[in-house]
Design a protein around this motif. Structure first.
Motif, short mmCIF file in Angstrom:
data_model
loop_
_atom_site.label_atom_id
_atom_site.label_comp_id
_atom_site.label_asym_id
_atom_site.label_seq_id
_atom_site.Cartn_x
_atom_site.Cartn_y
_atom_site.Cartn_z
N UNK A 86 0.87 -1.18 0.00
CA UNK A 86 0.00 0.00 0.00
C UNK A 86 0.90 1.22 0.00
N UNK A 87 0.46 2.24 -0.71
CA UNK A 87 1.27 3.44 -0.80
C UNK A 87 0.35 4.65 -0.85
N UNK A 88 0.48 5.49 0.13
CA UNK A 88 -0.18 6.79 0.16
C UNK A 88 0.95 7.77 0.45
N UNK B 149 6.33 -4.50 6.71
CA UNK B 149 6.93 -3.26 7.16
C UNK B 149 5.97 -2.13 6.85
N UNK B 150 5.87 -1.19 7.79
CA UNK B 150 5.05 0.00 7.58
C UNK B 150 5.87 1.22 7.99
N UNK B 151 5.84 2.23 7.14
CA UNK B 151 6.50 3.50 7.41
C UNK B 151 5.41 4.55 7.28
N UNK B 152 5.10 5.23 8.38
CA UNK B 152 3.93 6.11 8.36
C UNK B 152 4.16 7.39 9.15
N UNK B 153 3.30 8.35 8.85
CA UNK B 153 3.30 9.64 9.54
C UNK B 153 2.21 9.59 10.60
N UNK B 154 2.53 9.99 11.81
CA UNK B 154 1.57 10.00 12.91
C UNK B 154 0.98 11.40 13.03
#
Length: 171
Positions: A62-64, A99-104
């Protein structure tokens, strides 16, 4: 009487054996999921250890760009049983890594966000039904609950049910 019982068991066994359908050696396609799943996943199935066992590998991402990027690889061992003709049902178990790389968004301050990068492991179960067409097409509908662990972020769900439609080319 013993001969009659043995003959009945033999006849039943022969009938079941002739109705058994072997699965294809390979199948490649897409698994379209929803809910907390990864949407469309690339899916590969490989027959192993007998006529009705297989491995399934699914790669989803998934990509946003403004919020997160995520990738997940699942591997399952499945047992397949014939219902009638081209209809089969199957169940399996396995797991995977992601793996997830996200903005909080909770830590927004002057357009500075807190970012996190998490690797996670999960266990998965799988149950579904499929139809094997006379052409090399396999269509399936399955339910896959996943339980995630080994992550430091409490916001990531530990339980994730997923229902998906699969379309695969058999070869």
């Amino acid at each position: 009487m013993k001969k009659l019982i043995l003959l009945a068991i033999f006849a039943l066994g022969t009938t079941v054996a002739t109705n058994a359908q072997t699965i294809s050696e390979n199948a490649l396609g897409l698994r379209f999921g929803g809910g907390n799943g990864y949407g469309a996943e690339v899916s590969y199935q490989r027959a192993v250890g007998g006529d009705n066992n297989r491995l399934e590998f699914d790669l989803g991402w998934r990509n946003d760009n403004s919020r997160y990027n995520s990738v997940k690889l699942a591997g399952l061992y499945q047992w397949v049983w014939n219902i009638d003709g081209g209809f089969n049902w199957y169940a399996g178990a396995g797991g995977g890594i992601g793996n997830i790389s996200a903005k909080d968004d909770r830590y927004y301050n002057n357009k500075n966000y807190k970012y996190y990068d998490e690797t996670f492991l999960f266990l998965a179960g799988n149950i579904g039904i499929e139809y094997n067409f006379d052409i090399p097409l396999l269509i399936s509908l399955d339910f896959r609950p996943e339980i995630g662990f080994i992550n430091d972020n409490d916001d990531l769900d530990n339980f994730s049910p997923d229902v998906a439609l699969g379309l695969r080319y058999q070869f």
